[in-house]
Design a protein around this motif. Structure first.
Motif, PDB file in Angstrom:
ATOM      1  N   UNK A 102       0.821  -1.206   0.000  1.00 31.96           N
ATOM      2  CA  UNK A 102       0.000   0.000   0.000  1.00 31.96           C
ATOM      3  C   UNK A 102       0.859   1.262   0.000  1.00 31.96           C
ATOM      4  N   UNK A 103       1.959   1.223   0.749  1.00 32.34           N
ATOM      5  CA  UNK A 103       2.839   2.387   0.854  1.00 32.34           C
ATOM      6  C   UNK A 103       4.000   2.342  -0.151  1.00 32.34           C
ATOM      7  N   UNK A 104       4.010   1.320  -0.999  1.00 31.61           N
ATOM      8  CA  UNK A 104       5.013   1.247  -2.061  1.00 31.61           C
ATOM      9  C   UNK A 104       6.435   1.179  -1.549  1.00 31.61           C
ATOM     10  N   UNK A 105       6.648   0.441  -0.474  1.00 30.56           N
ATOM     11  CA  UNK A 105       7.980   0.379   0.142  1.00 30.56           C
ATOM     12  C   UNK A 105       8.941  -0.365  -0.775  1.00 30.56           C
ATOM     13  N   UNK A 106      10.079   0.283  -1.093  1.00 26.91           N
ATOM     14  CA  UNK A 106      11.084  -0.327  -1.955  1.00 26.91           C
ATOM     15  C   UNK A 106      12.447  -0.428  -1.272  1.00 26.91           C
ATOM     16  N   UNK A 107      12.580   0.103  -0.070  1.00 30.43           N
ATOM     17  CA  UNK A 107      13.848   0.039   0.644  1.00 30.43           C
ATOM     18  C   UNK A 107      13.626   0.190   2.132  1.00 30.43           C
ATOM     19  N   UNK A 108      14.595  -0.261   2.910  1.00 35.49           N
ATOM     20  CA  UNK A 108      14.497  -0.172   4.353  1.00 35.49           C
ATOM     21  C   UNK A 108      15.693   0.588   4.930  1.00 35.49           C
ATOM     22  N   UNK A 109      15.471   1.398   5.978  1.00 35.17           N
ATOM     23  CA  UNK A 109      14.154   1.725   6.530  1.00 35.17           C
ATOM     24  C   UNK A 109      13.438   2.758   5.681  1.00 35.17           C
ATOM     25  N   UNK A 110      12.123   2.621   5.624  1.00 34.95           N
ATOM     26  CA  UNK A 110      11.265   3.674   5.097  1.00 34.95           C
ATOM     27  C   UNK A 110      10.455   4.215   6.265  1.00 34.95           C
ATOM     28  N   UNK A 111      10.461   5.518   6.441  1.00 36.50           N
ATOM     29  CA  UNK A 111       9.705   6.159   7.521  1.00 36.50           C
ATOM     30  C   UNK A 111       8.655   7.063   6.890  1.00 36.50           C
ATOM     31  N   UNK A 121       1.925  12.555   4.794  1.00 36.38           N
ATOM     32  CA  UNK A 121       2.229  13.955   4.488  1.00 36.38           C
ATOM     33  C   UNK A 121       3.730  14.229   4.548  1.00 36.38           C
ATOM     34  N   UNK A 122       4.533  13.168   4.689  1.00 38.29           N
ATOM     35  CA  UNK A 122       5.983  13.322   4.697  1.00 38.29           C
ATOM     36  C   UNK A 122       6.657  11.990   4.938  1.00 38.29           C
ATOM     37  N   UNK A 123       7.995  12.011   4.933  1.00 35.62           N
ATOM     38  CA  UNK A 123       8.730  10.783   5.210  1.00 35.62           C
ATOM     39  C   UNK A 123      10.110  10.800   4.589  1.00 35.62           C
ATOM     40  N   UNK A 124      10.835   9.694   4.763  1.00 33.26           N
ATOM     41  CA  UNK A 124      12.166   9.557   4.179  1.00 33.26           C
ATOM     42  C   UNK A 124      12.530   8.082   4.069  1.00 33.26           C
ATOM     43  N   UNK A 125      13.554   7.809   3.259  1.00 31.58           N
ATOM     44  CA  UNK A 125      14.049   6.452   3.079  1.00 31.58           C
ATOM     45  C   UNK A 125      15.542   6.451   3.399  1.00 31.58           C
ATOM     46  N   UNK A 139       9.760  19.081   9.398  1.00 28.08           N
ATOM     47  CA  UNK A 139       9.417  19.449   8.023  1.00 28.08           C
ATOM     48  C   UNK A 139       8.083  18.820   7.616  1.00 28.08           C
ATOM     49  N   UNK A 140       7.870  17.574   8.039  1.00 30.25           N
ATOM     50  CA  UNK A 140       6.620  16.888   7.710  1.00 30.25           C
ATOM     51  C   UNK A 140       5.424  17.587   8.364  1.00 30.25           C
ATOM     52  N   UNK A 141       5.573  17.995   9.610  1.00 27.33           N
ATOM     53  CA  UNK A 141       4.482  18.677  10.304  1.00 27.33           C
ATOM     54  C   UNK A 141       4.159  20.020   9.642  1.00 27.33           C
TER      55      UNK A 141
END
Length: 321
Positions: A102-111, A121-125, A139-141
């Motif tokens: 659902x979140x299209x995770x392609x690498x770890x960690x994904x936050x 509304x934000x995140x990083x890999x 930044x996400x907030x």
């Protein structure tokens, strides 16, 4: 199949350890708690027992009381684990796999930073320092506030043209990797109102469809040529032999180069040569996810050059090479 040829020691393919105090491992329970407490979600997709950079992220950042105290002011903390050796119930494994898709995770960690419903509304890999994680969180907030304001402007729009402009601002602020799965209603409304495609959204979607097709073609190609017994050296030749690479979109070329980087490093132990491949990734299209990751990975492996080479040599020796 692609995961099998990614480097075992590099920050690009990244992951933390076991669920610790302060972290919830059930997404539904986390959403319920976030709604009740009027908080957002900080979701970590991880592989707790196999990926060194994520273990470092857990040990150096996520397990620290000071970080948890600050993060929990605004977020319910969620850990979704994808271990290779640790026991995990079938139910949890199935639920986590569904969320990864659902979140299209392609690498770890994904936050992922998301609202209580799970809408990002934000995140990083990839690995981050404590300061970098805190900055990403703030930044996400801020981006969430901007999104809320943009959505309010949609409701205020008096004409179709004004509404399209407001909706396009929502899409601009939304994390691009999550638009299709979480902001599809926004896109559908724009296309409905913008019949002449003045916004360029239909053309952009056509380009996105091409990228998806190319990625699928790459997966099928690798699946037909790689097995569990394929060595890194053999995998390197398979990746390099992908047909008509120069005719692919830059994003697809970058992904193939990242695979080439990993297999080259694992098969040769040549850090300097691997870094040159990362340079190609960054030069090809700097603004993409891979284009931004490449310089960070380069800095990380150059800072740990001897250690990485020793790890690769030890892995080869263990395999009898």
């Amino acid at each position: 199949m692609i995961k099998q040829i990614l480097p075992i020691v590099v920050a690009a393919c990244v992951a933390p350890c076991f669920a610790a105090e302060g972290w919830i491992t059930d997404m539904d329970a986390a959403k319920k708690q976030a709604a009740e407490q009027k908080k957002d979600l900080m979701i970590e997709f991880t592989g707790s027992d196999w990926c060194p950079p994520c273990m470092q992220l857990r040990a150096n950042v996520f397990s620290k009381p000071d970080f948890q105290k600050e993060a929990q002011k605004n977020f319910v903390l969620v850990e979704l684990d994808y271990p290779r050796g640790k026991e995990q119930s079938k139910e949890m494994k199935a639920a986590n796999e569904k969320l990864a898709q659902q979140y299209g995770v392609r690498g770890f960690p994904t936050v992922v930073f998301a609202d209580a419903s799970g809408k990002p509304f934000g995140g990083f890999v990839g690995g981050r320092s404590g300061d970098d994680v805190m900055k990403a969180m703030q930044d996400a907030l801020k981006n969430k506030e901007a999104l809320n304001a943009a959505e309010a402007n949609v409701a205020k729009a008096a004409t179709d043209e004004a509404k399209v402009a407001a909706l396009m601002e929502v899409l601009k602020l939304a994390p691009q990797e999550y638009v299709d799965n979480f902001y599809g209603d926004v896109k559908a409304e724009i296309k409905k109102l913008d019949k002449d495609d003045k916004s360029g959204l239909k053309a952009a979607d056509a380009l996105s469809d091409q990228l998806k097709k190319e990625r699928k073609d790459v997966r099928n190609y690798l699946a037909g040529k790689l097995t569990d017994k394929t060595t890194p050296a053999e995998a390197l030749q398979v990746v390099k032999a992908y047909p008509d690479r120069d005719k692919l979109l830059p994003e697809t070329q970058q992904e193939l180069l990242m695979m080439e980087f990993g297999t080259y490093l694992n098969s040769t132990g040549d850090v300097d040569g691997a870094v040159l491949i990362l340079d190609k990734v960054a030069e090809l299209k700097p603004g993409t996810e891979a284009g931004m990751q490449a310089p960070r990975i380069k800095a990380g492996i150059l800072a740990n050059k001897d250690k990485i080479k020793a790890q690769i040599d030890a892995a080869k020796k263990a395999q009898g090479k």
